[in-house]
Design an enzyme around this catalytic site. Structure first.
Site, mmCIF file in Angstrom:
data_model
loop_
_atom_site.group_PDB
_atom_site.id
_atom_site.type_symbol
_atom_site.label_atom_id
_atom_site.label_comp_id
_atom_site.label_asym_id
_atom_site.label_seq_id
_atom_site.Cartn_x
_atom_site.Cartn_y
_atom_site.Cartn_z
ATOM 1 N N GLY A 1 0.119 23.806 60.323
ATOM 2 C CA GLY A 1 -0.556 24.144 61.576
ATOM 3 C C GLY A 1 -0.705 25.637 61.639
ATOM 4 O O GLY A 1 -0.194 26.334 60.781
ATOM 5 N N GLY A 2 -1.398 26.166 62.606
ATOM 6 C CA GLY A 2 -1.637 27.596 62.789
ATOM 7 C C GLY A 2 -1.023 28.521 61.755
ATOM 8 O O GLY A 2 -1.652 28.899 60.788
ATOM 9 N N ASP A 3 0.234 28.882 61.961
ATOM 10 C CA ASP A 3 0.918 29.802 61.043
ATOM 11 C C ASP A 3 2.148 29.153 60.418
ATOM 12 O O ASP A 3 3.071 29.833 59.999
ATOM 13 C CB ASP A 3 1.292 31.100 61.755
ATOM 14 C CG ASP A 3 2.257 30.898 62.919
ATOM 15 O OD1 ASP A 3 2.485 29.736 63.306
ATOM 16 O OD2 ASP A 3 2.778 31.899 63.434
ATOM 17 N N GLU A 4 2.152 27.831 60.371
ATOM 18 C CA GLU A 4 3.264 27.095 59.768
ATOM 19 C C GLU A 4 2.826 26.423 58.473
ATOM 20 O O GLU A 4 1.707 25.947 58.357
ATOM 21 C CB GLU A 4 3.804 26.031 60.737
ATOM 22 C CG GLU A 4 4.483 26.625 61.943
ATOM 23 C CD GLU A 4 5.112 25.568 62.833
ATOM 24 O OE1 GLU A 4 4.923 24.362 62.588
ATOM 25 O OE2 GLU A 4 5.812 25.962 63.777
#
Length: 122
Positions: free
Chosen positions: A44-47
């Site tokens: 996800g986003g920054d994961e």
């Protein structure tokens, strides 16, 4: 599981192109460090997530050390795009009735603890 630190700050101060570069560079480094037989992806986003097959805790620790060293080497030649991350992991053998959800939840919790410990050090 991995979570990039300070992505919002990078986006807000240096622009979204810099944040996108940070995400892409971390993804490239992670794929370079994790053996090809294992799965790496953006969660996800920054994961990010890495699923390591038939790996001992010692081997996982070695992989994290290699990741840290590779990030450090990256910083020496690309200082403006400094990458910082938190991580957490779990092992399927630690659960009697292991599910992927159990593993992800535990790894996410460990990552959160790692992120909090990093904030206390600053």
């Amino acid at each position: 599981m991995f979570d990039l630190n300070n992505l919002k700050e990078v986006n807000d101060t240096l622009g979204h192109a810099a944040g996108d570069s940070m995400i892409a560079n971390f993804a490239h480094i992670l794929r370079k460090v994790v053996p090809e037989k294992d799965f790496v992806g953006r969660y996800g986003g920054d994961e990010f997530i890495a699923i390591l097959y038939d790996t001992t805790s010692g081997q996982a620790d070695e992989l994290l050390e290699k990741l840290h060293a590779t990030i450090k080497q990256y910083h020496s030649s690309n200082m403006p795009d400094a990458i910082s991350y938190a991580y957490g992991y779990s092992y399927s053998m630690n659960y009697k009735d292991c599910t992927l959800r159990n593993l992800l939840d535990k790894a996410d919790h460990e990552m959160y603890l790692n992120k909090q410990a990093q904030k206390k050090k600053r």
